[in-house]
Every structure is written in C-alpha cells, then in structure tokens.
Write a protein that holds these residues in place. Structure first.
Motif, PDB file in Angstrom:
ATOM      1  N   VAL A  95      37.151  31.767  22.068  1.00 48.01           N
ATOM      2  CA  VAL A  95      35.712  31.953  21.846  1.00 48.01           C
ATOM      3  C   VAL A  95      34.988  32.040  23.184  1.00 48.01           C
ATOM      4  O   VAL A  95      34.132  32.919  23.391  1.00 48.01           O
ATOM      5  N   LEU A  96      35.318  31.146  24.097  1.00 44.57           N
ATOM      6  CA  LEU A  96      34.683  31.184  25.413  1.00 44.57           C
ATOM      7  C   LEU A  96      34.990  32.492  26.145  1.00 44.57           C
ATOM      8  O   LEU A  96      34.125  33.065  26.812  1.00 44.57           O
ATOM      9  N   LEU A  97      36.211  32.973  26.005  1.00 41.87           N
ATOM     10  CA  LEU A  97      36.605  34.218  26.653  1.00 41.87           C
ATOM     11  C   LEU A  97      35.792  35.391  26.112  1.00 41.87           C
ATOM     12  O   LEU A  97      35.260  36.201  26.881  1.00 41.87           O
ATOM     13  N   TRP A  98      35.674  35.491  24.781  1.00 39.95           N
ATOM     14  CA  TRP A  98      34.919  36.606  24.214  1.00 39.95           C
ATOM     15  C   TRP A  98      33.426  36.490  24.498  1.00 39.95           C
ATOM     16  O   TRP A  98      32.739  37.505  24.637  1.00 39.95           O
ATOM     17  N   GLN A  99      32.912  35.270  24.639  1.00 42.88           N
ATOM     18  CA  GLN A  99      31.510  35.116  25.049  1.00 42.88           C
ATOM     19  C   GLN A  99      31.313  35.653  26.460  1.00 42.88           C
ATOM     20  O   GLN A  99      30.310  36.318  26.751  1.00 42.88           O
ATOM     21  N   ALA A 100      32.277  35.384  27.355  1.00 46.15           N
ATOM     22  CA  ALA A 100      32.180  35.908  28.721  1.00 46.15           C
ATOM     23  C   ALA A 100      32.285  37.422  28.722  1.00 46.15           C
ATOM     24  O   ALA A 100      31.556  38.104  29.462  1.00 46.15           O
ATOM     25  N   VAL A 101      33.169  37.987  27.915  1.00 50.24           N
ATOM     26  CA  VAL A 101      33.292  39.447  27.827  1.00 50.24           C
ATOM     27  C   VAL A 101      32.000  40.049  27.302  1.00 50.24           C
ATOM     28  O   VAL A 101      31.522  41.077  27.815  1.00 50.24           O
ATOM     29  N   SER A 117      28.947  40.043  40.463  1.00 56.25           N
ATOM     30  CA  SER A 117      28.792  38.917  39.536  1.00 56.25           C
ATOM     31  C   SER A 117      30.153  38.424  39.070  1.00 56.25           C
ATOM     32  O   SER A 117      31.088  39.179  38.900  1.00 56.25           O
ATOM     33  N   ALA A 118      30.246  37.137  38.885  1.00 54.20           N
ATOM     34  CA  ALA A 118      31.456  36.525  38.323  1.00 54.20           C
ATOM     35  C   ALA A 118      31.008  35.319  37.520  1.00 54.20           C
ATOM     36  O   ALA A 118      30.195  34.539  37.978  1.00 54.20           O
ATOM     37  N   ASP A 119      31.543  35.195  36.317  1.00 49.98           N
ATOM     38  CA  ASP A 119      31.211  34.057  35.464  1.00 49.98           C
ATOM     39  C   ASP A 119      32.444  33.168  35.360  1.00 49.98           C
ATOM     40  O   ASP A 119      33.534  33.650  35.106  1.00 49.98           O
ATOM     41  N   THR A 120      32.255  31.888  35.570  1.00 48.83           N
ATOM     42  CA  THR A 120      33.348  30.940  35.416  1.00 48.83           C
ATOM     43  C   THR A 120      33.022  30.057  34.232  1.00 48.83           C
ATOM     44  O   THR A 120      31.974  29.456  34.181  1.00 48.83           O
ATOM     45  N   VAL A 121      33.961  29.996  33.280  1.00 48.26           N
ATOM     46  CA  VAL A 121      33.777  29.212  32.072  1.00 48.26           C
ATOM     47  C   VAL A 121      34.850  28.150  32.059  1.00 48.26           C
ATOM     48  O   VAL A 121      36.023  28.463  32.229  1.00 48.26           O
ATOM     49  N   THR A 122      34.463  26.907  31.889  1.00 50.74           N
ATOM     50  CA  THR A 122      35.450  25.832  31.851  1.00 50.74           C
ATOM     51  C   THR A 122      35.433  25.173  30.487  1.00 50.74           C
ATOM     52  O   THR A 122      34.390  25.030  29.874  1.00 50.74           O
ATOM     53  N   SER A 126      40.221  23.430  32.067  1.00 48.09           N
ATOM     54  CA  SER A 126      40.800  24.720  32.426  1.00 48.09           C
ATOM     55  C   SER A 126      39.670  25.667  32.791  1.00 48.09           C
ATOM     56  O   SER A 126      38.589  25.605  32.237  1.00 48.09           O
ATOM     57  N   ALA A 127      39.932  26.546  33.761  1.00 50.16           N
ATOM     58  CA  ALA A 127      38.900  27.473  34.219  1.00 50.16           C
ATOM     59  C   ALA A 127      39.290  28.888  33.841  1.00 50.16           C
ATOM     60  O   ALA A 127      40.408  29.311  34.061  1.00 50.16           O
ATOM     61  N   ASP A 128      38.350  29.608  33.250  1.00 49.10           N
ATOM     62  CA  ASP A 128      38.544  31.014  32.936  1.00 49.10           C
ATOM     63  C   ASP A 128      37.539  31.792  33.774  1.00 49.10           C
ATOM     64  O   ASP A 128      36.344  31.583  33.653  1.00 49.10           O
ATOM     65  N   THR A 129      38.027  32.671  34.623  1.00 46.32           N
ATOM     66  CA  THR A 129      37.142  33.438  35.481  1.00 46.32           C
ATOM     67  C   THR A 129      37.166  34.883  35.044  1.00 46.32           C
ATOM     68  O   THR A 129      38.228  35.469  34.884  1.00 46.32           O
ATOM     69  N   VAL A 130      35.990  35.438  34.861  1.00 45.41           N
ATOM     70  CA  VAL A 130      35.881  36.825  34.442  1.00 45.41           C
ATOM     71  C   VAL A 130      35.103  37.560  35.526  1.00 45.41           C
ATOM     72  O   VAL A 130      34.006  37.168  35.889  1.00 45.41           O
ATOM     73  N   THR A 131      35.681  38.607  36.061  1.00 45.47           N
ATOM     74  CA  THR A 131      34.994  39.370  37.081  1.00 45.47           C
ATOM     75  C   THR A 131      34.749  40.778  36.576  1.00 45.47           C
ATOM     76  O   THR A 131      35.468  41.277  35.725  1.00 45.47           O
TER      77      THR A 131
END
Length: 158
Positions: A95-101, A117-122, A126-131
């Motif tokens: 869910v967090l990944l698709w919110q970042a996408v 821009s880069a969003d980091t979601v934890t 665990s850290a998910d980084t989306v660039t």
C-alpha cells in the motif's frame, strides 16, 4: 341450603361464567394424566441422554493427547501466526509503495520538480525509496521503484 327460582336466562349466563372461569373435574383429571405422561417421557429421555453422555466420556478417556502431535500442532499454530504477521507487513508495504507511485505520477513533488524529487516511505523500520530520475535505490531490505515507464500509471497493479 335455600332454593330460589332463577330465570333460565340468568342461570345460563352464570353457568357460562363459571364454565369459562373454572375447569371441570374431568378436564382437570385429564390434564393431570397428560402432565404425568410428559414427566415419564422426559424421565426416559433423561436416562437415554445420561447413557449417551457416559459413552461419550468413555470415548474421550480413550483418546490421549500425544505429545509429539501436540508439539506439531503448536508449531503449526506458531507458524500460521508468524505468516499472518508477515503477510500483514507485506500488504502494508505494498500500500505504501502504490501511494508513492501515485504521488510520483501525479506530478512535481516539490519546488525542485520531478528531476530532483525523491520520496522516502518507512514502515516498521524498512525504507522504501522511490525516485523519479529513472534510478533504483536499495537500502538493506528496502524496495525501490523507479518511474521509468510509469508515466501513465494510475497506481493499480496490472
């Protein structure tokens, strides 16, 4: 005891009132017989139920809990709980990944625009980084997603 003449109509009304209010001896005897029959029937049913309970208790006493089987059941229960917790974490991370996408596909994330821009979601350490620059970033057990080829993405899994 005195007798008096009572009109027939009045006598019918009084007898009708007594009949509706009181039960006759014959009806009362029949009700007692029916109640006695019910009590005897219930007594027989209780005897048969007690016998059945005795048989079931005897069957339970025959079955003993095998320690090896109990250990396997405990392990299966523990593993199912651990699996449920792990799946919950996976679904939360998805869910967090698709919110970042969705945030990235919505447009510029800040004053720097999409290039910087880069969003980091934890989530739970665990850290998910989306660039949005087309590069993948991985941190430990973190998952990284790039937006290369996702410009028209609506955020749903295909």
């Amino acid at each position: 005891m005195k007798r008096a003449l009572v009109p027939a109509r009045l006598r019918r009304v009084v007898l009708g009132w007594f009949d509706s209010r009181y039960i006759s001896r014959a009806d009362h005897r029949q009700d007692i017989k029916d109640a006695l029959w019910e009590v005897q029937t219930l007594g027989r049913e209780i005897v048969s139920l007690r016998a059945e309970v005795g048989e079931l208790r005897a069957q339970v006493d025959k079955v003993r809990l095998d320690p090896i089987r109990a250990k396997r059941w405990d392990d299966a229960h523990r593993l199912s709980e651990e699996t449920a917790v792990a799946m919950d974490g996976v679904l939360q991370n998805e869910v967090l990944l698709w919110q970042a996408v969705d945030r990235l596909s919505a447009g510029p994330a800040g004053p720097a625009g999409p290039a910087g821009s880069a969003d980091t979601v934890t989530s739970e350490g665990s850290a998910d980084t989306v660039t949005s620059e087309g590069s993948a970033v991985s941190v430990g057990s973190a998952t990284a997603v790039t937006t290369a080829g996702l410009s028209g993405s609506s955020g749903s899994a295909a």
